[in-house]
Enzyme design. Structure first.
Site, short mmCIF file in Angstrom:
data_model
loop_
_atom_site.label_atom_id
_atom_site.label_comp_id
_atom_site.label_asym_id
_atom_site.label_seq_id
_atom_site.Cartn_x
_atom_site.Cartn_y
_atom_site.Cartn_z
N GLU A 106 39.13 22.10 20.98
CA GLU A 106 38.81 22.76 22.13
C GLU A 106 37.37 22.58 22.73
O GLU A 106 36.45 22.69 21.56
CB GLU A 106 39.15 24.31 22.05
CG GLU A 106 38.41 25.24 23.12
CD GLU A 106 39.02 25.01 24.74
OE1 GLU A 106 40.31 25.14 24.63
OE2 GLU A 106 38.06 24.73 25.49
N ASP A 137 35.11 17.47 22.57
CA ASP A 137 35.99 16.91 23.58
C ASP A 137 37.37 16.26 22.81
O ASP A 137 37.00 15.30 21.94
CB ASP A 137 35.10 15.86 24.17
CG ASP A 137 35.83 15.46 25.56
OD1 ASP A 137 36.88 15.47 25.57
OD2 ASP A 137 35.26 15.07 26.52
N GLY A 138 38.38 16.67 23.22
CA GLY A 138 39.70 15.99 22.80
C GLY A 138 39.92 14.50 22.81
O GLY A 138 40.46 13.91 22.03
N ASP A 155 47.39 20.97 25.90
CA ASP A 155 47.52 22.44 26.56
C ASP A 155 45.80 22.43 27.26
O ASP A 155 44.97 23.24 27.08
CB ASP A 155 47.40 23.56 25.35
CG ASP A 155 47.52 24.71 26.22
OD1 ASP A 155 47.59 25.01 27.63
OD2 ASP A 155 47.81 25.77 25.51
N SER A 156 45.81 21.54 28.48
CA SER A 156 44.61 21.31 29.18
C SER A 156 44.84 22.34 30.41
O SER A 156 45.56 22.84 31.09
CB SER A 156 44.43 19.96 29.55
OG SER A 156 45.44 19.67 30.37
N PRO A 162 36.46 19.31 33.07
CA PRO A 162 36.62 18.77 31.66
C PRO A 162 37.95 18.21 31.30
O PRO A 162 38.02 17.64 30.29
CB PRO A 162 36.01 20.03 30.46
CG PRO A 162 36.29 21.06 31.59
CD PRO A 162 36.07 20.85 32.89
N1 SAM Z 1 47.78 27.43 29.78
C1 SAM Z 1 46.70 27.33 30.93
C2 SAM Z 1 46.98 26.32 32.00
O1 SAM Z 1 47.45 25.26 31.92
O2 SAM Z 1 46.36 26.77 32.89
C3 SAM Z 1 45.40 27.28 30.24
C4 SAM Z 1 45.33 26.29 29.01
S1 SAM Z 1 43.85 26.34 27.99
C5 SAM Z 1 43.15 27.79 28.67
C6 SAM Z 1 43.03 25.09 28.66
C7 SAM Z 1 41.71 24.63 27.91
O3 SAM Z 1 41.69 23.39 27.91
C8 SAM Z 1 40.48 25.23 28.12
O4 SAM Z 1 40.08 26.28 27.42
C9 SAM Z 1 39.58 24.21 28.23
O5 SAM Z 1 38.17 24.56 27.90
C10 SAM Z 1 40.18 23.18 27.48
N2 SAM Z 1 39.92 21.66 27.81
C11 SAM Z 1 39.49 21.33 29.08
N3 SAM Z 1 39.35 19.93 28.90
C12 SAM Z 1 39.27 19.59 27.55
C13 SAM Z 1 38.87 18.55 26.67
N4 SAM Z 1 38.36 17.12 27.29
N5 SAM Z 1 39.14 18.59 25.40
C14 SAM Z 1 39.17 19.68 24.89
N6 SAM Z 1 39.63 20.86 25.56
C15 SAM Z 1 39.62 20.83 26.92
#
Ligand code: SAM
Length: 282
Positions: A106, A137-138, A155-156, A162
């Site tokens: 995350e 960063d993923g 699950d982004s 980001p």
């Molecule tokens: N299920 C929900 C939806 O689709 O709306 C939410 C999923 S979850 C909260 C999304 C997460 O992805 C966020 O907490 C965000 O910080 C994370 N995220 C976004 N870009 C990312 C990246 N490049 N690498 C890792 N995590 C990332």
């Protein structure tokens, strides 16, 4: 005074929820996080003004991202989760005793810290011994990995901020390389209904199709996402989501689910004609 949380689906269509109060908000280096208490959806949180998770309908999204691939390959042992800071996806994965490790990646640790405080319903399994926390960063985490995972769940957020790089050909190629020969990738596939979301759906499908041998899309009803009609992508090196579906084996595990079941598994891949037409355009 009435308080309403509103989200623009398009320039001329809004989705609104009456809220009791805004509980908390914070700007992190990555995004703006806000938590609310509502009447119809319980507690919910948003990132950059977009609904992420609420107590009422999160079971739908988390059932569908996890149990669909788990019923296609019941031998999944090593899983990578990218995003998913609310914890709902990790919670569902930890219900499988035979999963040995979950690499959780995350970008924003504050999402996890705040969900632990304000959303215990989804963040309840972060302390499971099999979960390895990586706050990076993923896109960077997955680079250069080869044949490591049975399952990758992306699950982004949407492809803005980001989350943008998690919808690129480079990233999907890195996922392909990081999967073993029976590996499955499930990714956020946006929505077919409003054109601004459908554009992203088509782009993601075109990119995945150019990389993976099997590339399917499945649908579910998510009341609080734009139009309520949402999709995940199922891509793999060989396993097919409906032909290789092991319903009986999955049912024998005895997991209780509120949305997912074996009939729905098969049905979720039967898409409406207008969705198929858009996907095939690419
Ligand atoms: N299920 C929900 C939806 O689709 O709306 C939410 C999923 S979850 C909260 C999304 C997460 O992805 C966020 O907490 C965000 O910080 C994370 N995220 C976004 N870009 C990312 C990246 N490049 N690498 C890792 N995590 C990332």
């Amino acid at each position: 005074m009435e308080l309403w949380y509103s989200e623009k689906n398009t320039e001329t269509c809004k989705f609104s929820i009456k809220v009791k109060e805004q509980i908390y908000s914070e700007q992190t280096p990555f995004q703006k996080i806000a938590f609310f208490e509502s009447y119809d959806f319980g507690r919910f949180f948003t990132l950059d003004g977009l609904m992420m998770v609420n107590e009422k309908d999160e079971f739908i999204y988390h059932d569908m991202i996890v149990h669909v691939p788990m019923a296609v390959n019941p031998d999944i042992k090593k899983v990578l989760v990218i995003g998913g800071g609310d914890g709902g996806t990790v919670r569902e994965l930890t219900r499988y005793d035979h999963i040995e490790s979950i690499d959780f990646v995350e970008i924003d640790e504050r999402v996890v810290e705040l969900c632990k405080k304000y959303l215990p319903q989804t963040s309840s399994s972060f302390d499971d011994k099999r979960v390895k926390h990586n706050y990076v960063d993923g896109i960077k985490f997955i680079k250069g990995r080869k044949n490591e995972y049975d399952l990758i769940l992306v699950d982004s957020t949407d492809p803005i901020g980001p989350g943008e790089g998690l919808f690129t050909t480079d990233f999907y190629t890195d996922c392909y390389n990081a999967l073993n020969e029976n590996g499955i990738l499930i990714n956020q596939h946006e929505s077919p209904y409003f054109p601004n979301y459908a554009k992203e759906m088509k782009k993601a499908h075109r990119k995945l199709k150019s990389i993976f041998d099997v590339c399917e899309v499945y649908q579910f009803h998510m009341p609080t996402y734009a139009s309520g009609h949402w999709l995940f992508g199922f891509a793999s090196k060989g396993l097919h989501p409906t032909k290789d579906h092991k319903g009986e084996k999955w049912e024998a595990l005895g997991l209780k689910t509120k949305y997912y079941n074996s009939d729905l598994h098969q049905g979720a891949f039967a898409l409406p004609t207008y969705v198929l037409e858009q996907l095939n355009e690419e």
